[in-house]
Design an enzyme around this catalytic site. Structure first.
Site, PDB file in Angstrom:
ATOM      1  N   CYS A 165      29.240  56.518  43.931  1.00 13.23           N
ATOM      2  CA  CYS A 165      28.948  56.301  45.259  1.00 13.23           C
ATOM      3  C   CYS A 165      29.108  57.670  46.309  1.00 13.23           C
ATOM      4  O   CYS A 165      28.898  57.114  47.672  1.00 13.23           O
ATOM      5  CB  CYS A 165      30.188  55.540  45.615  1.00 13.23           C
ATOM      6  SG  CYS A 165      30.351  53.960  44.481  1.00 13.23           S
ATOM      7  N   ASN A 193      29.323  46.524  48.014  1.00 10.80           N
ATOM      8  CA  ASN A 193      29.224  47.944  47.463  1.00 10.80           C
ATOM      9  C   ASN A 193      27.857  48.265  46.946  1.00 10.80           C
ATOM     10  O   ASN A 193      27.618  47.802  45.862  1.00 10.80           O
ATOM     11  CB  ASN A 193      30.401  48.196  46.835  1.00 10.80           C
ATOM     12  CG  ASN A 193      30.521  49.797  46.369  1.00 10.80           C
ATOM     13  OD1 ASN A 193      29.728  50.491  46.673  1.00 10.80           O
ATOM     14  ND2 ASN A 193      31.514  49.979  45.795  1.00 10.80           N
ATOM     15  N   HIS A 195      31.703  54.936  53.132  1.00 13.69           N
ATOM     16  CA  HIS A 195      31.469  54.214  51.979  1.00 13.69           C
ATOM     17  C   HIS A 195      31.658  52.903  51.870  1.00 13.69           C
ATOM     18  O   HIS A 195      32.903  52.623  52.396  1.00 13.69           O
ATOM     19  CB  HIS A 195      31.786  55.115  50.736  1.00 13.69           C
ATOM     20  CG  HIS A 195      31.489  53.969  49.448  1.00 13.69           C
ATOM     21  ND1 HIS A 195      30.168  53.615  49.176  1.00 13.69           N
ATOM     22  CD2 HIS A 195      32.116  53.923  48.568  1.00 13.69           C
ATOM     23  CE1 HIS A 195      30.152  52.849  48.066  1.00 13.69           C
ATOM     24  NE2 HIS A 195      31.438  52.927  47.739  1.00 13.69           N
TER      25      HIS A 195
HETATM   26  O1  UT7 Z   1      32.826  52.739  45.082  1.00 16.51           O
HETATM   27  C1  UT7 Z   1      34.320  52.624  44.673  1.00 16.51           C
HETATM   28  C2  UT7 Z   1      34.177  51.296  43.631  1.00 16.51           C
HETATM   29  N1  UT7 Z   1      35.335  50.546  43.573  1.00 16.51           N
HETATM   30  C3  UT7 Z   1      36.094  50.047  44.480  1.00 16.51           C
HETATM   31  O2  UT7 Z   1      36.048  50.306  45.729  1.00 16.51           O
HETATM   32  C4  UT7 Z   1      37.448  49.293  44.109  1.00 16.51           C
HETATM   33  C5  UT7 Z   1      38.430  49.713  44.841  1.00 16.51           C
HETATM   34  N2  UT7 Z   1      39.615  48.689  44.735  1.00 16.51           N
HETATM   35  C6  UT7 Z   1      39.523  47.491  45.419  1.00 16.51           C
HETATM   36  O3  UT7 Z   1      38.815  47.299  46.042  1.00 16.51           O
HETATM   37  C7  UT7 Z   1      40.749  46.504  45.001  1.00 16.51           C
HETATM   38  O4  UT7 Z   1      41.723  46.968  44.207  1.00 16.51           O
HETATM   39  C8  UT7 Z   1      40.005  44.945  44.425  1.00 16.51           C
HETATM   40  C9  UT7 Z   1      39.346  44.391  45.446  1.00 16.51           C
HETATM   41  C10 UT7 Z   1      39.154  45.362  43.104  1.00 16.51           C
HETATM   42  C11 UT7 Z   1      41.329  44.391  44.078  1.00 16.51           C
HETATM   43  O5  UT7 Z   1      42.135  43.916  45.208  1.00 16.51           O
HETATM   44  P1  UT7 Z   1      43.684  44.029  44.917  1.00 16.51           P
HETATM   45  O6  UT7 Z   1      44.345  43.704  46.116  1.00 16.51           O
HETATM   46  O7  UT7 Z   1      43.771  45.587  44.384  1.00 16.51           O
HETATM   47  O8  UT7 Z   1      44.151  43.188  43.637  1.00 16.51           O
HETATM   48  P2  UT7 Z   1      44.647  43.525  42.272  1.00 16.51           P
HETATM   49  O9  UT7 Z   1      43.610  44.030  41.234  1.00 16.51           O
HETATM   50  O10 UT7 Z   1      46.256  43.900  42.273  1.00 16.51           O
HETATM   51  O11 UT7 Z   1      44.667  41.810  41.674  1.00 16.51           O
HETATM   52  C12 UT7 Z   1      45.535  40.921  42.292  1.00 16.51           C
HETATM   53  C13 UT7 Z   1      45.192  39.522  41.624  1.00 16.51           C
HETATM   54  C14 UT7 Z   1      45.366  39.488  40.139  1.00 16.51           C
HETATM   55  O12 UT7 Z   1      45.973  38.608  39.687  1.00 16.51           O
HETATM   56  P3  UT7 Z   1      47.656  38.554  39.413  1.00 16.51           P
HETATM   57  O13 UT7 Z   1      47.827  39.489  38.336  1.00 16.51           O
HETATM   58  O14 UT7 Z   1      48.215  38.943  40.625  1.00 16.51           O
HETATM   59  O15 UT7 Z   1      47.946  37.148  38.666  1.00 16.51           O
HETATM   60  C15 UT7 Z   1      44.089  39.622  39.644  1.00 16.51           C
HETATM   61  O16 UT7 Z   1      43.691  39.222  38.267  1.00 16.51           O
HETATM   62  O17 UT7 Z   1      43.941  38.928  41.862  1.00 16.51           O
HETATM   63  C16 UT7 Z   1      43.306  38.645  40.521  1.00 16.51           C
HETATM   64  N3  UT7 Z   1      41.930  38.881  40.708  1.00 16.51           N
HETATM   65  C17 UT7 Z   1      41.134  37.844  41.204  1.00 16.51           C
HETATM   66  N4  UT7 Z   1      41.248  36.632  41.372  1.00 16.51           N
HETATM   67  C18 UT7 Z   1      40.276  35.773  41.859  1.00 16.51           C
HETATM   68  C19 UT7 Z   1      41.035  39.960  40.408  1.00 16.51           C
HETATM   69  N5  UT7 Z   1      39.737  39.617  40.759  1.00 16.51           N
HETATM   70  C20 UT7 Z   1      39.806  38.268  40.984  1.00 16.51           C
HETATM   71  C21 UT7 Z   1      38.775  37.642  41.495  1.00 16.51           C
HETATM   72  N6  UT7 Z   1      38.950  36.419  41.937  1.00 16.51           N
HETATM   73  N7  UT7 Z   1      37.340  38.084  41.674  1.00 16.51           N
END
Ligand code: UT7
Length: 329
Positions: free
Chosen positions: A123, A286, A256
């Site tokens: 990215c 993204n 980005h």
């Molecule tokens: O170019 C760089 C590419 N990558 C990125 O930019 C990613 C950077 N990270 C992020 O944008 C965020 O970390 C995410 C959007 C990926 C996730 O957000 P978060 O607030 O960090 O959530 P998390 O990973 O801590 O997950 C929270 C909850 C989890 O459930 P539990 O364990 O709290 O029950 C996940 O299993 O959200 C759940 N979850 C979802 N729920 C519904 C993860 N993905 C999904 C989904 N739909 N698509």
């Protein structure tokens, strides 16, 4: 005589197929994946993305964006003496997608030769590519470069992985960078840290006709989030210092387009008003190396970025890589 490099035009392209969050939720439910429009909007700010059609490849998207950039500059491909293309989703292992793009441009504009190569910095690829083009121009090795970010991340997302599958989209953006008497790209900064490679990677290898490992994008979302906020803020400070420009002088930041919460956190950390952030992720998701030039083109065509403005670009991605560029338009 001092020589500078300036961006003189841009172009962008999105594949026709547009999927709203709800469209994607329905597709993912067929893979027994449970997600919702609400979760995607709350956690990322993304509302829609574009996906390439079957057979529509990185070089096809790159060609469309490049032709628009050339038309906007009133140039033809034969005026270009260098192509640098940033991608992590190339058409083939080789030749480079930049060479394939050059071949496609020859079909449209007639035979001509120039160096063409890909840059792989995920990215951050567009920032790396822009830095290379600037270095070639300032050192007199090129006069007019085509710099492209083009991606088909739909090819590498696992529809069974609910986190990664909702964040990415396909698209391309291109800019023309020309030698100039006037300063344009004031400075650039690129950095990487391979020790954290597994927080964001596609750990598959092609060997003997087989894929070894995993051909899909895998990521530790929260780890990427934290690292991204830290290094994006540092990259911004670095390029400001190098250029002798203050934060207050910045008219626009083109970050980005990964997650609205990352953009908000960086704005807060830098103490730059959120209103100065160009945001297109709600419509594009993204698009990795394409995200900055796509957002750039939207902001130029939308009349937000104007001649004389100071614009800060910053990217971060797999590798881990990051970088920034400061431009006077
Ligand atoms: O170019 C760089 C590419 N990558 C990125 O930019 C990613 C950077 N990270 C992020 O944008 C965020 O970390 C995410 C959007 C990926 C996730 O957000 P978060 O607030 O960090 O959530 P998390 O990973 O801590 O997950 C929270 C909850 C989890 O459930 P539990 O364990 O709290 O029950 C996940 O299993 O959200 C759940 N979850 C979802 N729920 C519904 C993860 N993905 C999904 C989904 N739909 N698509």
């Amino acid at each position: 005589m001092q020589k500078y490099a300036r961006v003189i035009a841009s172009g962008s392209f999105l594949p026709k197929k547009r999927l709203t969050n709800q469209d994607l939720v329905e597709i993912l439910s067929k893979h027994q994946v449970d997600t919702s429009d609400d979760w995607i909007v709350q956690r990322s700010g993304i509302r829609a993305r574009h996906f390439a059609e079957e057979g529509e490849l990185c070089s096809d998207l790159a060609l469309q964006a490049s032709v628009k950039a050339l038309e906007s500059a009133n140039l033809t491909a034969q005026d270009i003496d260098m192509i640098v293309l940033a991608t992590s989703t190339p058409d083939f292992i080789f030749p480079s997608t930049a060479c394939l793009l050059q071949g496609k441009l020859q079909k449209k504009y007639g035979a001509w030769l120039c160096p063409a190569f890909d840059v792989q910095a995920v990215c951050s690829g567009f920032i790396y590519a822009l830095s290379i083009a600037k270095a070639f121009i300032v050192s007199g090795q090129a006069q007019c470069a085509l710099v492209v970010g083009s991606e088909v991340f739909s090819h590498i997302i696992d529809l069974k992985d609910r986190t990664a599958s909702v964040l990415f989209g396909d698209g391309a953006g291109a800019v023309i960078v020309q030698a100039s008497e006037e300063p344009g790209i004031l400075s650039t900064f690129c950095q990487s840290d391979g020790s954290v490679a597994p927080i964001l990677w596609v750990p598959g290898q092609l060997h003997g006709g087989q894929i070894y490992g995993d051909p899909f994008l895998r990521m530790d979302g929260p780890a990427v989030f934290k690292y991204a906020v830290k290094v994006l803020a540092e990259a911004a400070e670095k390029v400001l210092q190098k250029s002798g420009i203050t934060k207050e002088q910045i008219d626009w930041v083109i970050p980005h387009q990964a997650n609205i919460r990352i953009i908000q956190s960086v704005a807060h950390k830098l103490n730059i008003p959120f209103e100065k952030m160009i945001v297109t992720l709600h419509e594009h998701a993204n698009t990795s190396a394409a995200s900055i030039p796509l957002a750039w083109d939207v902001a130029i065509k939308g009349g937000q970025i104007k001649p004389g403005h100071y614009v800060l670009l910053e990217g971060v991605g797999g590798g881990f890589t990051w970088g920034s560029a400061l431009l006077k338009m």
